[in-house]
Design a protein around this motif. Structure first.
Motif, PDB file in Angstrom:
ATOM      1  N   VAL A 166      13.994 -13.967  13.803  1.00 10.08           N
ATOM      2  CA  VAL A 166      13.441 -12.388  13.757  1.00 10.08           C
ATOM      3  C   VAL A 166      12.104 -12.517  14.218  1.00 10.08           C
ATOM      4  CG1 VAL A 166      12.953 -10.497  12.123  1.00 10.08           C
ATOM      5  CG2 VAL A 166      14.923 -11.492  12.009  1.00 10.08           C
ATOM      6  N   THR A 167      11.653 -11.680  15.319  1.00  9.28           N
ATOM      7  CA  THR A 167      10.122 -11.593  15.907  1.00  9.28           C
ATOM      8  C   THR A 167       9.533 -10.549  14.871  1.00  9.28           C
ATOM      9  OG1 THR A 167      10.875 -12.628  17.945  1.00  9.28           O
ATOM     10  CG2 THR A 167       8.716 -11.231  17.737  1.00  9.28           C
ATOM     11  N   LEU A 168       8.444 -10.798  14.111  1.00  8.24           N
ATOM     12  CA  LEU A 168       7.960 -10.041  13.377  1.00  8.24           C
ATOM     13  C   LEU A 168       6.790  -9.239  14.189  1.00  8.24           C
ATOM     14  CD1 LEU A 168       7.276 -11.597  10.101  1.00  8.24           C
ATOM     15  CD2 LEU A 168       8.472  -9.882  10.582  1.00  8.24           C
ATOM     16  N   GLU A 169       7.024  -7.982  14.358  1.00  9.86           N
ATOM     17  CA  GLU A 169       6.200  -7.061  15.211  1.00  9.86           C
ATOM     18  C   GLU A 169       5.007  -6.436  14.464  1.00  9.86           C
ATOM     19  OE1 GLU A 169       8.175  -4.462  17.606  1.00  9.86           O
ATOM     20  OE2 GLU A 169       9.841  -6.153  18.115  1.00  9.86           O
ATOM     21  N   LEU A 170       5.264  -6.211  13.161  1.00 13.19           N
ATOM     22  CA  LEU A 170       4.235  -5.659  12.346  1.00 13.19           C
ATOM     23  C   LEU A 170       4.163  -6.059  11.021  1.00 13.19           C
ATOM     24  CD1 LEU A 170       2.340  -2.948  11.841  1.00 13.19           C
ATOM     25  CD2 LEU A 170       4.590  -1.745  11.254  1.00 13.19           C
ATOM     26  N   TYR A 171       3.139  -6.245  10.423  1.00 12.88           N
ATOM     27  CA  TYR A 171       2.909  -6.757   8.803  1.00 12.88           C
ATOM     28  C   TYR A 171       1.737  -6.128   8.273  1.00 12.88           C
ATOM     29  CZ  TYR A 171       2.421  -9.684   4.860  1.00 12.88           C
ATOM     30  OH  TYR A 171       2.082 -10.235   3.487  1.00 12.88           O
ATOM     31  N   LYS A 172       1.971  -5.508   7.304  1.00 16.45           N
ATOM     32  CA  LYS A 172       0.801  -4.595   6.562  1.00 16.45           C
ATOM     33  C   LYS A 172       0.509  -3.160   7.238  1.00 16.45           C
ATOM     34  CE  LYS A 172      -0.914  -8.268   3.772  1.00 16.45           C
ATOM     35  NZ  LYS A 172      -2.334  -9.030   3.523  1.00 16.45           N
ATOM     36  N   VAL A 173       0.543  -2.257   6.524  1.00 14.17           N
ATOM     37  CA  VAL A 173       0.058  -0.907   6.939  1.00 14.17           C
ATOM     38  C   VAL A 173      -0.954  -0.157   5.807  1.00 14.17           C
ATOM     39  CG1 VAL A 173       0.879   1.700   7.413  1.00 14.17           C
ATOM     40  CG2 VAL A 173       2.370  -0.442   7.764  1.00 14.17           C
ATOM     41  N   ALA A 174      -2.085   0.219   6.576  1.00 17.86           N
ATOM     42  CA  ALA A 174      -3.193   0.838   5.731  1.00 17.86           C
ATOM     43  C   ALA A 174      -2.594   1.979   5.175  1.00 17.86           C
ATOM     44  CB  ALA A 174      -4.394   1.053   6.531  1.00 17.86           C
ATOM     45  N   LYS A 212       1.511  -0.696   1.282  1.00 14.90           N
ATOM     46  CA  LYS A 212       0.951  -1.757   2.540  1.00 14.90           C
ATOM     47  C   LYS A 212       1.615  -2.859   2.826  1.00 14.90           C
ATOM     48  CE  LYS A 212      -3.191  -4.421   2.659  1.00 14.90           C
ATOM     49  NZ  LYS A 212      -4.566  -4.817   1.769  1.00 14.90           N
ATOM     50  N   PRO A 213       2.226  -3.491   1.901  1.00 16.03           N
ATOM     51  CA  PRO A 213       3.063  -4.745   2.671  1.00 16.03           C
ATOM     52  C   PRO A 213       4.360  -4.412   3.190  1.00 16.03           C
ATOM     53  CG  PRO A 213       3.320  -4.873   0.062  1.00 16.03           C
ATOM     54  CD  PRO A 213       2.421  -3.741   0.282  1.00 16.03           C
ATOM     55  N   PHE A 214       4.366  -3.617   4.119  1.00 12.69           N
ATOM     56  CA  PHE A 214       5.592  -3.149   5.004  1.00 12.69           C
ATOM     57  C   PHE A 214       5.605  -4.367   6.156  1.00 12.69           C
ATOM     58  CE2 PHE A 214       7.107  -1.059   8.589  1.00 12.69           C
ATOM     59  CZ  PHE A 214       8.239  -0.660   8.396  1.00 12.69           C
ATOM     60  N   SER A 215       6.814  -4.577   6.570  1.00 10.68           N
ATOM     61  CA  SER A 215       7.007  -5.289   7.850  1.00 10.68           C
ATOM     62  C   SER A 215       8.088  -4.799   8.578  1.00 10.68           C
ATOM     63  CB  SER A 215       7.311  -6.903   7.380  1.00 10.68           C
ATOM     64  OG  SER A 215       8.105  -7.076   6.841  1.00 10.68           O
ATOM     65  N   PHE A 216       7.927  -5.215   9.911  1.00 15.37           N
ATOM     66  CA  PHE A 216       9.106  -5.033  10.900  1.00 15.37           C
ATOM     67  C   PHE A 216       9.175  -5.886  12.005  1.00 15.37           C
ATOM     68  CE2 PHE A 216      10.292  -3.032  15.058  1.00 15.37           C
ATOM     69  CZ  PHE A 216      11.492  -2.390  14.673  1.00 15.37           C
ATOM     70  N   GLY A 217      10.574  -6.267  12.192  1.00 18.17           N
ATOM     71  CA  GLY A 217      10.672  -7.113  13.471  1.00 18.17           C
ATOM     72  C   GLY A 217      12.023  -6.731  14.091  1.00 18.17           C
ATOM     73  N   ARG A 218      12.421  -7.889  14.772  1.00 17.17           N
ATOM     74  CA  ARG A 218      13.676  -7.535  15.538  1.00 17.17           C
ATOM     75  C   ARG A 218      14.209  -8.800  15.970  1.00 17.17           C
ATOM     76  NH1 ARG A 218      13.849  -2.472  18.323  1.00 17.17           N
ATOM     77  NH2 ARG A 218      11.702  -1.437  18.419  1.00 17.17           N
TER      78      ARG A 218
END
Length: 232
Positions: free
Chosen positions: A96-104, A109-115
């Motif tokens: 899985v390639t993580l494209e996003l980690y942590k949102v302000a 806050k500790p949200f992640s997104f990948g594909r």
């Protein structure tokens, strides 16, 4: 995907037990997975709760191997920087390639997104309110878009806060609130308890009041945008 997406829900954490099991010392009921089950159904998806993976890389890898056969993967917990939070490592090991980690934002806050290929993988925090807020902001629109919906966002409207609120700058806050209509105005009463572990604070709340990251205070009677979770 134009059919109802099949959504794998993976809970993580040695401390979790299912709602059918009385929690012992140091244990927590896995309310997040059951909340996600209901939220996925409401958004038109088909939820599949795969169970609770222990806090080992091996346990997570085994469950993720099954989860990645579905259209969408949601994991809860284990995306922070704790010594036993192995979700990120397990995802990377699974390709899985993580494209996003942590949102302000707060909570969540500790949200992640990948594909992996065409399979989206969402990592939500373990605290139940963070799970619900993260779903509303990111997963619900994604699931609706996958089904071809044209309107994927919940209605938004300005609301008037009955009481003032203070926060630190740097993160957007999404406050649980109960909104009522008073003529042309929408009045919001923010729940007194805004902790991300307080699932009971969702009871009776029908809106998320959004306070911008740079904002530090809103006075009584001040106006802020709100996401309406139901018709008012």
């Amino acid at each position: 995907v134009t059919h109802k997406p099949r959504v794998a829900i993976v809970a993580t954490g040695d401390e979790l037990v299912d709602v059918t099991t009385p929690p012992g010392p140091g244990q927590l009921v896995d309310s997040s997975a059951h909340a996600l089950d209901a939220l996925v159904r409401e958004a038109g998806g088909i939820p599949h709760r795969l169970g609770i993976a222990g806090d080992t890389l091996e346990a997570l890898a085994a469950m993720l191997a099954t989860a990645l056969t579905y259209d969408v993967v949601i994991s809860t917990g284990g995306v922070s920087v704790g010594d036993r939070d192995h979700v990120r490592a397990a995802l990377e090991a699974a390709g899985v390639t993580l494209e996003l980690y942590k949102v302000a934002m707060k909570p969540g806050k500790p949200f992640s997104f990948g594909r992996r290929g065409g399979i989206p993988v969402f990592g939500l925090p373990g605290n139940p309110v963070s799970t619900v807020v993260g779903f509303e902001l990111f997963l619900r629109p994604a699931l609706l878009a996958m089904q071809g919906a044209l309107a994927v966002e919940r209605p938004r409207a300005p609301v008037e806060l009955a009481a003032g609120y203070r926060k630190q700058a740097g993160r957007a806050h999404f406050l649980r609130a109960h909104v009522v209509r008073d003529g042309a105005r929408l009045l919001a009463r923010v729940h007194a308890k805004q902790g991300s572990a307080m699932m009971s604070s969702m009871i009776g709340c029908n809106a998320l009041v959004e306070l911008a990251a740079e904002l530090t205070e809103i006075p009584p009677g001040g106006t802020a945008p709100a996401i309406l979770l139901e018709a008012v």
